[in-house]
Design a protein around this motif. Structure first.
Motif, PDB file in Angstrom:
ATOM      1  N   SER A   1       0.823  -1.211   0.000  1.00  0.00           N
ATOM      2  CA  SER A   1       0.000   0.000   0.000  1.00  0.00           C
ATOM      3  C   SER A   1       0.857   1.261   0.000  1.00  0.00           C
ATOM      4  CB  SER A   1      -0.921   0.005   1.226  1.00  0.00           C
ATOM      5  OG  SER A   1      -1.779  -1.122   1.208  1.00  0.00           O
TER       6      SER A   1
ATOM      7  N   LEU B   1       3.882   1.524  -1.298  1.00  0.00           N
ATOM      8  CA  LEU B   1       4.749   1.623  -2.479  1.00  0.00           C
ATOM      9  C   LEU B   1       4.267   2.641  -3.507  1.00  0.00           C
ATOM     10  CD1 LEU B   1       7.281   0.497  -3.798  1.00  0.00           C
ATOM     11  CD2 LEU B   1       5.884  -1.289  -4.850  1.00  0.00           C
ATOM     12  N   PRO B   2       2.973   2.645  -3.904  1.00  0.00           N
ATOM     13  CA  PRO B   2       2.528   3.660  -4.874  1.00  0.00           C
ATOM     14  C   PRO B   2       2.674   5.091  -4.361  1.00  0.00           C
ATOM     15  CG  PRO B   2       0.926   1.877  -4.713  1.00  0.00           C
ATOM     16  CD  PRO B   2       1.895   1.699  -3.585  1.00  0.00           C
TER      17      PRO B   2
ATOM     18  N   ARG C   1       6.296   6.051  -4.669  1.00  0.00           N
ATOM     19  CA  ARG C   1       6.648   6.271  -6.072  1.00  0.00           C
ATOM     20  C   ARG C   1       6.109   7.613  -6.564  1.00  0.00           C
ATOM     21  NH1 ARG C   1       4.149   2.278  -8.118  1.00  0.00           N
ATOM     22  NH2 ARG C   1       5.843   0.754  -8.041  1.00  0.00           N
ATOM     23  N   SER C   2       4.865   7.939  -6.200  1.00  0.00           N
ATOM     24  CA  SER C   2       4.275   9.211  -6.617  1.00  0.00           C
ATOM     25  C   SER C   2       5.027  10.397  -6.021  1.00  0.00           C
ATOM     26  CB  SER C   2       2.800   9.269  -6.205  1.00  0.00           C
ATOM     27  OG  SER C   2       2.050   8.256  -6.855  1.00  0.00           O
TER      28      SER C   2
ATOM     29  N   GLN D   1       8.181  10.908  -7.945  1.00  0.00           N
ATOM     30  CA  GLN D   1       7.915  11.514  -9.244  1.00  0.00           C
ATOM     31  C   GLN D   1       7.675  13.019  -9.109  1.00  0.00           C
ATOM     32  OE1 GLN D   1       4.585   9.229 -10.640  1.00  0.00           O
ATOM     33  NE2 GLN D   1       5.849   7.602 -11.500  1.00  0.00           N
TER      34      GLN D   1
ATOM     35  N   SER E   1       4.503  13.646 -13.851  1.00  0.00           N
ATOM     36  CA  SER E   1       3.232  14.032 -13.238  1.00  0.00           C
ATOM     37  C   SER E   1       2.492  14.992 -14.163  1.00  0.00           C
ATOM     38  CB  SER E   1       3.466  14.681 -11.868  1.00  0.00           C
ATOM     39  OG  SER E   1       4.370  15.758 -11.986  1.00  0.00           O
TER      40      SER E   1
ATOM     41  N   GLY F   1      -0.510  10.042  -9.582  1.00  0.00           N
ATOM     42  CA  GLY F   1      -1.334   9.073  -8.861  1.00  0.00           C
ATOM     43  C   GLY F   1      -2.342   9.792  -7.990  1.00  0.00           C
ATOM     44  N   GLU F   2      -2.354   9.441  -6.711  1.00  0.00           N
ATOM     45  CA  GLU F   2      -3.261  10.088  -5.767  1.00  0.00           C
ATOM     46  C   GLU F   2      -2.590  11.243  -5.028  1.00  0.00           C
ATOM     47  OE1 GLU F   2      -6.461   9.399  -5.572  1.00  0.00           O
ATOM     48  OE2 GLU F   2      -6.202   7.855  -7.112  1.00  0.00           O
TER      49      GLU F   2
END
Length: 199
Positions: free
Chosen positions: A51, A53-54, A57-58, A61, A141, A181-182
């Motif tokens: 959970s 990890l994203p 990563r975001s 970025q 992004s 992402g979020e």
């Protein structure tokens, strides 16, 4: 002597009995309940790591793109401040050679793409058919905000910034939002090409 021998061997028998009991309990291993607890703990840790990890990563970025934008706006500011001359490139493209033309330098945003250009027609907008493309880069992004085009105009000793055709006050700035992402970050561009985090 038989009694003494029996007394001497008694502690050895007791020790051997303890070793057997230890070996038997060790060989039995984990119980089913213990195994289930271990499996549940491992599952929870795996879920938490996947959970996070994203999000990580975001954030990486966004951090990388902010650094990239700082470099882009620094270049645009320098080119505008030194009255960037496009005559060499335009003389190759134009039918009639131009004599050392001086143009404002702009940055145009479109989704994940950032375009650095010379505003040839001086309309404060990026027109691919008219304006000169200096550099084009892709972000990780997406860029959103009301101001899609930011142009720097150098009138020594001052440097002015125009966003979507509207002059920005000397102490003002332009806000943009980067989204990966979020996760999202708000940044501000000041008239000297300085990019800062708003949040």
């Amino acid at each position: 002597s038989a009694v003494k021998k029996t007394q001497a061997t008694a502690p050895i028998r007791q020790l051997a009995g303890k070793e057997k009991r230890f070996d038997r309990s060790f060989s039995e291993g984990f119980t089913l309940l213990e195994m289930m607890v271990v499996v549940v703990i491992i599952s929870i840790l795996t879920f938490l790591s996947l959970s996070a990890l994203p999000v990580a990563r975001s954030n990486q970025q966004l951090k990388s793109d902010i650094q990239q934008l700082r470099s882009i706006f620094l270049i645009s500011h320098q080119k505008a401040q030194t009255k960037y001359a496009m005559n060499n490139a335009l003389n190759v493209l134009a039918t009639t050679p131009t004599a050392n033309p001086l143009f404002n330098i702009g940055v145009f945003f479109e989704d994940f793409k950032v375009t650095l250009f010379a505003d040839i027609d001086a309309d404060w907008e990026y027109t691919p058919e008219v304006d000169y493309l200096i550099n084009e880069q892709t972000l990780q992004s997406q860029v959103s905000g009301a101001k899609k085009t930011i142009v720097f105009q150098a009138i020594p000793p001052s440097l002015y910034m125009v966003a979507n055709g509207d002059p920005v006050a000397p102490q003002g700035s332009v806000a943009l939002t980067l989204k990966a992402g979020e996760q999202s970050r708000e940044i501000e561009i000041q008239r000297f090409g300085i990019v800062t985090n708003k949040d």
